[in-house]
Design a protein around this motif. Structure first.
Motif, PDB file in Angstrom:
ATOM      1  N   UNK A  55      -0.874   4.480  10.924  1.00  0.00           N
ATOM      2  CA  UNK A  55      -0.307   4.266  12.257  1.00  0.00           C
ATOM      3  C   UNK A  55      -0.046   2.781  12.480  1.00  0.00           C
ATOM      4  N   UNK A  56      -1.004   1.938  12.116  1.00  0.00           N
ATOM      5  CA  UNK A  56      -0.842   0.496  12.332  1.00  0.00           C
ATOM      6  C   UNK A  56       0.306  -0.062  11.500  1.00  0.00           C
ATOM      7  N   UNK A  57       0.427   0.388  10.256  1.00  0.00           N
ATOM      8  CA  UNK A  57       1.489  -0.127   9.398  1.00  0.00           C
ATOM      9  C   UNK A  57       2.865   0.252   9.935  1.00  0.00           C
ATOM     10  N   UNK A  58       3.010   1.491  10.388  1.00  0.00           N
ATOM     11  CA  UNK A  58       4.295   1.933  10.927  1.00  0.00           C
ATOM     12  C   UNK A  58       4.578   1.254  12.265  1.00  0.00           C
ATOM     13  N   UNK A  63       7.592  -2.650  15.505  1.00  0.00           N
ATOM     14  CA  UNK A  63       7.563  -3.811  16.405  1.00  0.00           C
ATOM     15  C   UNK A  63       8.373  -4.969  15.831  1.00  0.00           C
ATOM     16  N   UNK A  64       8.383  -5.075  14.502  1.00  0.00           N
ATOM     17  CA  UNK A  64       9.116  -6.150  13.844  1.00  0.00           C
ATOM     18  C   UNK A  64      10.585  -5.803  13.631  1.00  0.00           C
ATOM     19  N   UNK A  65      10.920  -4.544  13.867  1.00  0.00           N
ATOM     20  CA  UNK A  65      12.276  -4.107  13.570  1.00  0.00           C
ATOM     21  C   UNK A  65      12.515  -3.965  12.082  1.00  0.00           C
ATOM     22  N   UNK A 281       6.520   2.263   3.654  1.00  0.00           N
ATOM     23  CA  UNK A 281       5.456   1.467   4.273  1.00  0.00           C
ATOM     24  C   UNK A 281       4.256   2.355   4.598  1.00  0.00           C
ATOM     25  N   UNK A 282       4.522   3.529   5.168  1.00  0.00           N
ATOM     26  CA  UNK A 282       3.439   4.440   5.545  1.00  0.00           C
ATOM     27  C   UNK A 282       2.673   4.926   4.320  1.00  0.00           C
ATOM     28  N   UNK A 283       3.386   5.356   3.285  1.00  0.00           N
ATOM     29  CA  UNK A 283       2.742   5.879   2.081  1.00  0.00           C
ATOM     30  C   UNK A 283       1.928   4.793   1.376  1.00  0.00           C
ATOM     31  N   UNK A 284       2.458   3.585   1.359  1.00  0.00           N
ATOM     32  CA  UNK A 284       1.753   2.474   0.728  1.00  0.00           C
ATOM     33  C   UNK A 284       0.452   2.182   1.473  1.00  0.00           C
ATOM     34  N   UNK A 288      -3.357   2.484  -0.080  1.00  0.00           N
ATOM     35  CA  UNK A 288      -4.139   1.245  -0.148  1.00  0.00           C
ATOM     36  C   UNK A 288      -5.341   1.242   0.785  1.00  0.00           C
ATOM     37  N   UNK A 289      -5.158   1.760   1.999  1.00  0.00           N
ATOM     38  CA  UNK A 289      -6.118   1.474   3.067  1.00  0.00           C
ATOM     39  C   UNK A 289      -6.722   2.684   3.750  1.00  0.00           C
TER      40      UNK A 289
END
Length: 392
Positions: A55-58, A63-65, A281-284, A288-289
């Motif tokens: 959730x945070x990564x997405x 937010x960054x576009x 981004x979400x899958x990574x 990882x985390x």
């Protein structure tokens, strides 16, 4: 009365986080295909909130576009790190990977590389229905080599099928489902090494769908196909999609063994454009985390497997569950109930619970249903109660 097992201490079980009311607010296939009086325990979506790191990564990307096109090797590096820690396998070389839109479209592209129109593609029925649909749409010919005793690979039958498929020098592929959907069978290293030997002997190319690889029960070892001796000419499709409930965020990786690198290099560049950058981004982030979240999920799924066995013994003793040790799907033999070839239709009509019919899974599917375990113990209990009520 069957008691609901308690979750062990640690990260909270994501299967217990959402109420039925919250789940019914979802607009995805699982929750919108049937009327609201139907309890959906069918398609492979999990009743969980997303892992916090995902959730945070997405959210940060939005937010960054950062919603452009995918780039870089972060996903492949994350998968390689996960494989090394989780499966003790360091065989994922980033240079022998490629991003694909999702696992099934990746399967199509891999089959396109190693077979031609009309060539046979061997599958182990009963198996995931899109295997039939996508292979046929690709203008390849599906050949069944049904699972054998205990719903495990029948190596003798595979050899016979491989020999027939390549008679006269023709090309053929074996589409391996590992872990197997719908049975939850986890193939052993010895079984996979035997497959690799047979494939090499008969000139069959192996394409492995390993999307459920993160979802094995505690204490069970997943063996990547490309890790076994003789599998160097194989191709694998992997993804964080099933393990972290990311089906709506489409991205996957094609992984080539050393002997298949040249094949993967022939895949058109534009195939990779079909994946979503936000999904990557979400899958990574998941790989990882969010392994702690995954461990909590796996414990919850294992408890649900035990709960389902107890519920069936209490309410539907004639139903025989296959003791699968992977995926979040249960394969139930309902033939003793006398409901005909499609018991799922009866459970839906009379019990208002949606399960997957066994018929689309091919040979061995008649009289069976597939049930999705990835829900709360309370919803699972209600689902079995409805199944039992359908018989009265």
């Amino acid at each position: 009365m069957t008691s609901i097992p308690q979750h062990p201490p640690g990260e909270p079980d994501p299967l217990r986080a959402l109420t039925l009311g919250q789940l019914r607010r979802r607009t995805s296939m699982k929750w919108r295909t049937y009327p609201e009086d139907v309890l959906p325990l069918w398609v492979a979506e999990m009743d969980v909130p997303l892992a916090g790191p995902v959730v945070r990564a997405v959210t940060d990307a939005l937010a960054l576009g950062d919603t452009g096109y995918p780039a870089g090797t972060g996903y492949a590096e994350a998968l390689a790190g996960f494989a090394a820690k989780r499966w003790n396998w360091d065989g994922i070389a980033v240079e022998r990977t490629a991003i694909v839109p999702d696992v099934m479209l990746g399967v199509v592209e891999m089959l396109r590389l190693v077979t031609g129109p009309g060539d046979p593609v061997i599958v182990n029925s009963p198996v995931y229905p899109p295997f039939y649909q996508f292979v046929t749409h690709l203008n390849r010919r599906v050949v069944e080599a049904p699972l054998g005793a205990g719903l495990r690979l029948d190596l003798d039958l595979l050899e016979t099928t491989f020999r027939a498929a390549t008679a006269g020098g023709g090309r053929a592929a074996f589409l391996l489902c590992s872990p197997h959907n719908p049975t939850g069978t986890v193939h052993t290293a010895a079984e996979l090494a035997a497959v690799a030997e047979l494939a090499e002997r008969h000139g069959v190319r192996v394409v492995a769908d390993e999307i459920h690889a993160p979802l094995v029960a505690p204490g069970v070892t997943f063996v990547p196909y490309l890790s076994v001796p003789g599998a160097g000419r194989g191709l694998s499709l992997m993804s964080a999609s099933k393990g972290w409930n990311l089906a709506g965020l489409k991205a996957a990786l094609a992984v080539a063994g050393p002997g298949a690198a040249a094949d993967l290099a022939r895949m058109p560049e534009e195939v990779g454009h079909g994946a979503s950058h936000v999904a990557v981004i979400a899958h990574t982030a998941a790989l990882n985390d969010a392994t702690g979240w995954l461990d909590a999920l796996l414990a919850g799924l294992d408890a649900n497997r035990r709960l389902l066995t107890a519920l069936l013994a209490e309410h539907l003793p004639a139903v025989r569950p296959h003791p699968g040790r992977a995926t979040y799907l249960a394969w139930l033999d309902c033939r003793a109930l006398g409901l005909g070839h499609d018991p799922a239709a009866v459970f839906l009509d009379r019990g208002r619970v949606a399960l997957n019919s066994g018929l689309p899974f091919g040979t061995g599917g008649a009289g069976h249903v597939r049930l999705n375990l990835a829900t709360s113990p309370e919803i699972l209990t209600e689902g079995v109660r409805r199944m039992a009520a359908a018989l009265t």
